[in-house]
Design an enzyme around this catalytic site. Structure first.
Site, PDB file in Angstrom:
ATOM      1  N   ASP A  22       6.544 -38.978  22.806  1.00 42.28           N
ATOM      2  CA  ASP A  22       5.748 -37.746  22.746  1.00 42.28           C
ATOM      3  C   ASP A  22       5.512 -37.297  21.304  1.00 42.28           C
ATOM      4  OD1 ASP A  22       4.541 -35.361  24.034  1.00 42.28           O
ATOM      5  OD2 ASP A  22       6.210 -34.328  23.060  1.00 42.28           O
ATOM      6  N   ASP A 244      -2.358   0.609 -14.138  1.00 50.05           N
ATOM      7  CA  ASP A 244      -1.405   1.566 -14.688  1.00 50.05           C
ATOM      8  C   ASP A 244      -0.027   0.957 -14.901  1.00 50.05           C
ATOM      9  OD1 ASP A 244      -3.102   3.675 -14.855  1.00 50.05           O
ATOM     10  OD2 ASP A 244      -2.443   4.667 -13.021  1.00 50.05           O
ATOM     11  N   LYS A 266      -0.312   4.905 -18.790  1.00 46.18           N
ATOM     12  CA  LYS A 266       0.015   6.121 -19.525  1.00 46.18           C
ATOM     13  C   LYS A 266       1.413   6.578 -19.117  1.00 46.18           C
ATOM     14  CE  LYS A 266      -3.546   8.638 -18.223  1.00 46.18           C
ATOM     15  NZ  LYS A 266      -4.420   7.713 -17.456  1.00 46.18           N
ATOM     16  N   GLY A 297      -1.033   3.738  -9.568  1.00 41.58           N
ATOM     17  CA  GLY A 297       0.164   3.954  -8.774  1.00 41.58           C
ATOM     18  C   GLY A 297      -0.026   5.139  -7.849  1.00 41.58           C
ATOM     19  N   ASP A 299      -1.367   7.586  -5.081  1.00 42.48           N
ATOM     20  CA  ASP A 299      -2.700   7.917  -4.579  1.00 42.48           C
ATOM     21  C   ASP A 299      -3.548   8.443  -5.732  1.00 42.48           C
ATOM     22  OD1 ASP A 299      -4.335   8.716  -1.890  1.00 42.48           O
ATOM     23  OD2 ASP A 299      -4.671  10.178  -3.479  1.00 42.48           O
ATOM     24  N   THR A 327       1.226   7.950  -1.488  1.00 41.25           N
ATOM     25  CA  THR A 327       1.719   8.658  -2.659  1.00 41.25           C
ATOM     26  C   THR A 327       3.249   8.657  -2.701  1.00 41.25           C
ATOM     27  OG1 THR A 327       1.542  10.726  -3.907  1.00 41.25           O
ATOM     28  CG2 THR A 327       1.711  10.912  -1.527  1.00 41.25           C
ATOM     29  N   ALA A 328       3.795   8.800  -3.888  1.00 40.47           N
ATOM     30  CA  ALA A 328       5.233   8.636  -4.101  1.00 40.47           C
ATOM     31  C   ALA A 328       6.073   9.576  -3.237  1.00 40.47           C
ATOM     32  CB  ALA A 328       5.566   8.859  -5.576  1.00 40.47           C
ATOM     33  N   MET A 379       6.686  13.566 -11.638  1.00 42.35           N
ATOM     34  CA  MET A 379       6.778  13.474 -13.107  1.00 42.35           C
ATOM     35  C   MET A 379       7.606  14.613 -13.687  1.00 42.35           C
ATOM     36  SD  MET A 379       2.769  12.470 -13.759  1.00 42.35           S
ATOM     37  CE  MET A 379       2.202  13.822 -12.721  1.00 42.35           C
ATOM     38  N   ALA A 408      11.043   4.921  -5.756  1.00 39.46           N
ATOM     39  CA  ALA A 408      10.910   5.000  -4.303  1.00 39.46           C
ATOM     40  C   ALA A 408      10.210   3.768  -3.739  1.00 39.46           C
ATOM     41  CB  ALA A 408      10.125   6.254  -3.921  1.00 39.46           C
TER      42      ALA A 408
END
Length: 449
Positions: A22, A244, A266, A297, A299, A327-328, A379, A408
């Site tokens: 087979d 970024d 930045k 990074g 949103d 978003t974070a 931030m 995160a």
């Protein structure tokens, strides 16, 4: 990468298979589908296998394998598929001596090549391999790919092959041709109707103003699994990528490999490019006819300055799309199990920043704090003492739970919990670093670290 995936043209080439059961039957079916000439050697054959071989004009030798069989038939490749390990080892040694590529079924150590799990949308063929480590996983991945590929994709690919010369004649540049095919195949991949290719080409020529487009895309908090399908699609078709500092290498690797990648990250008091310079680059490359990906990074519209880039495109008359990212704050919430709202604990959430346009420190909530509210600071780690001082001055209780979530959603995520009274000292002692989200509110008590 232990093995290099290659596609071998077997049409009218001899493939010798040792084995009559087979497993040999299944391999012969694959070889026949690829157009190979089959030579099969075995002392015993399954009846169904013999019928198959006769239907495909195969050469059948009902006998024991001998090394002279290799010299007689001079196969391009050999497959050993017997249930006798000693025979398989013998065939392998004879092939090695003659420098003939061999596959000994289910014995990776005796294989010069391996059979992947195959997705067949002829002429589109996809092979999935685990290098013999997890064949069941390879088959499951194949099934997943099968489920998302439209059934008519192969027919469209065949038509495209016949139509390539016409496209090359009508569209003189490689960029225009790539845009045309991406438009056609992009819609086909999401199972949207594609018309006749000559009509598609006419419509493309009529509507193509040779101006590019800007994609302002949220890359999420760092985990590639959190990307949206739309983000991934645009990442893989962009010509130029402006990215970024918070875009992880794993996410950047998902962009089109031959795209031009420009770092415009930045950080606080350390800008590779000013925002005005970034805006100018987006407009410049788009007006030159490129599809420009602004990869951010989180949103774009949550402390991401995506609005400024959108307005720059709008003012310059450049088409743009904005794609949301996780978003974070949301990534930190889900990855730690700290809900931002929770029945009986928090009925609202407020997003704030610890870093303003003019770089002044945090200077207050702007409106009264509610006891059933969750505060999330972006931030803000550098301004943590100022944030705590201000919140305390505005009457927030000293025992208000506070959590700092660093990186995160990433493998190196770290969580530090405390209260308004001790979080500054705890952070200084722990060394938890940016990028970090600060969550303040009773929901932090729900954290189980």
């Amino acid at each position: 990468m232990k093995t290099l995936p290659l596609f071998f043209d077997l049409a009218n080439k001899t493939v010798l298979i040792v084995g009559g059961g087979d497993v040999a039957h299944r391999k012969a079916m694959l070889m026949a589908k690829a157009g190979a000439k089959l030579v099969v050697i075995a002392k015993n054959f399954d009846d169904e296998f013999v019928k198959f071989l006769n239907n495909h004009q195969a050469i059948i030798h009902q006998k024991s394998y001998d090394a002279t069989d290799l010299d007689t038939h001079q196969p391009s490749i050999v497959i050993a598929a017997t249930d006798d390990h000693a025979v398989n080892v013998l065939v392998h040694g004879d092939c090695q001596a003659r420098r003939i590529a061999i596959n000994v079924v289910d014995t990776p150590a005796l294989c010069d090549f391996i059979f992947p799990a195959i997705v067949d949308r002829d002429p589109v063929v996809i092979g999935v391999s685990s290098n013999g480590k997890a064949p069941v996983l390879a088959r499951l991945i194949r099934a997943k790919i099968e489920s998302v590929l439209p059934s008519g994709l192969g027919k469209l690919a065949a038509k495209a092959g016949e139509f390539r010369a016409t496209v090359k004649e009508k569209l003189p540049t490689i960029t225009e041709r790539r845009y045309f095919w991406e438009s056609v195949f992009g819609r086909a991949m999401v199972d949207q109707s594609v018309g006749e290719l000559d009509t598609e080409l006419s419509d493309f020529i009529e509507n193509n103003d040779k101006q590019g487009e800007v994609y302002i895309v949220g890359a999420g908090a760092g985990d590639p699994d959190l990307l949206t399908f739309k983000a991934l699609r645009l990442m893989q078709q962009a010509d130029v990528v402006l990215y970024d500092a918070l875009v992880s290498p794993k996410i950047l690797d998902l962009c089109r490999r031959d795209s031009q990648k420009i770092f415009v990250g930045k950080k606080r008091q350390d800008h590779a490019k000013t925002q005005d310079e970034i805006n100018a680059l987006l407009v410049k490359y788009a007006k030159a006819g490129h599809r420009v990906l602004r990869l951010k990074g989180g949103d774009p519209f949550v402390f991401g300055r995506g609005g400024e880039e959108m307005f720059a495109c709008r003012q310059a008359g450049v088409p743009y799309q904005v794609v949301s990212g996780i978003t974070a704050a949301l990534a930190a919430s889900s990855s730690t199990g700290i809900p931002l709202t929770h029945r009986g604990v928090a009925t609202s959430v407020r997003f704030l920043t610890g870093c303003y346009k003019t770089n002044e420190a945090f200077d207050g909530l702007k409106s009264a704090y509610q006891a059933d509210e969750t505060l999330v600071f972006y931030m803000g780690l550098h301004a943590l003492p100022k944030i705590v001082e201000n919140l305390s001055a505005q009457g927030l209780p000293s025992d208000l739970p506070v959590a700092i979530v660093s990186n995160a959603s990433l493998p190196n995520q770290a969580v530090l919990t405390g209260t308004l009274a001790n979080i500054v000292a705890k952070q200084e002692e722990s060394g938890v670093s940016a990028p970090a989200i600060i969550i303040a509110g009773k929901v932090v008590d729900l954290y189980q670290g």
